[in-house]
Enzyme design. Structure first.
Site, PDB file in Angstrom:
ATOM      1  CG  ASP A 207     -29.941  34.995  39.484  1.00 65.32           C
ATOM      2  OD1 ASP A 207     -29.195  34.130  39.986  1.00 65.32           O
ATOM      3  OD2 ASP A 207     -29.916  36.188  39.829  1.00 65.32           O
ATOM      4  CG  ASP A 209     -26.043  31.322  42.623  1.00 66.66           C
ATOM      5  OD1 ASP A 209     -25.999  32.451  42.104  1.00 66.66           O
ATOM      6  OD2 ASP A 209     -25.070  30.817  43.214  1.00 66.66           O
TER       7      ASP A 209
END
Length: 267
Positions: A207, A209
């Site tokens: 992902d 952040d």
């Protein structure tokens, strides 16, 4: 991936991170190890990869029952060393602090920053023993992980968890020039160094952040889904790296106790 059980001593191990709960098929043998620090996260399985005995331990347990701050890190490292392991690959899921490393990127970090708190982070509760940790990852193992498409070098900041970062924290980390954020890289790496085991992390970005991307922030379900999408190639990368590792013993960089009298014998 070869999966026949090995009766040989495993000198190399893989500690699997979030979503990485097994490494062998049928035929691997299981070993239960007790340590002075309690049981490890799970029984250790031993199989063969690239014609060598390899131990595997899921960092969070087989069913992800250990959160990052409750993982029995000392028991895990002690158990592996007591079985004969001297070299460890530590795959992990990470968030990216830069848009240059999007989900699915694989990076071999070369530095870490500790932002955890309250975790037991040393075996040396007695005695004045100091360990060199300027370069926290083994150069030989990092070299074995190198291949096209794999990022070479990044700073990974390790946070306490189990929560994810606020946007302000994420922006602060990025402003320091740090590229990755993780919850398990410390104290695992330093405990390996204290036991004179070579150790290298290899990070799968799951992902961007919270401070990198506008939106709802990081969600655990998205992290696990991204890891699952990439787990096959990630395991193959590790198998290829294992095949490239030369020797069975700790390299000179990671033998940090030469000439030092320790308060206990290493297992």
């Amino acid at each position: 991936m070869p999966s026949d059980a090995s009766t040989s001593t495993p000198t190399l191990a893989v500690i699997g991170g979030s979503g990485f709960y097994d490494f062998f098929g049928a035929g691997a043998r299981e070993v239960v190890v007790e340590t002075p620090y309690g049981p490890p996260s799970a029984p250790i399985t031993i199989g063969r990869v690239a014609e060598r005995a390899v131990a595997f331990l899921p960092r969070h347990g087989r069913s992800h029952e250990y959160a990052p701050h409750t993982v029995p890190y000392r028991a895990n490292l002690w158990a592996l060393r007591s079985l004969g392991v001297r070299r460890i690959f530590g795959p992990c899921a990470v968030g990216s602090l830069t848009p240059d490393l999007g989900p699915g990127s694989i990076v071999v970090p070369d530095q870490l920053v500790d932002r955890t708190s309250g975790r037991p982070q040393t075996f040396f509760d007695k005695g004045a023993v100091h360990v060199s940790f300027a370069d926290p990852y083994c150069a030989e193992l990092r070299s074995a992980l190198a291949q096209p498409g794999v990022g070479d070098g990044a700073t990974m900041v390790v946070v306490e968890g189990p929560r994810f970062s606020t946007r302000a924290e994420s922006r602060w980390f990025a402003a320091q020039g740090w590229e990755l954020v993780n919850m398990t890289g410390h104290p695992e790496a330093v405990l390996a160094r204290e036991l004179e085991m070579c150790y290298a992390a290899v990070a799968l970005v799951t992902d961007l952040d919270a401070g990198v991307e506008v939106g709802g922030g990081v969600h655990a379900t998205d992290v696990f889904a991204e890891f699952e999408r990439n787990i096959g190639p990630f395991k193959q990368l590790l198998a290829d790296a294992i095949a490239r590792v030369e020797g069975d013993d700790t390299c000179a960089q990671c033998r940090v106790h030469d000439g030092v009298v320790l308060p206990f014998e290493l297992p």
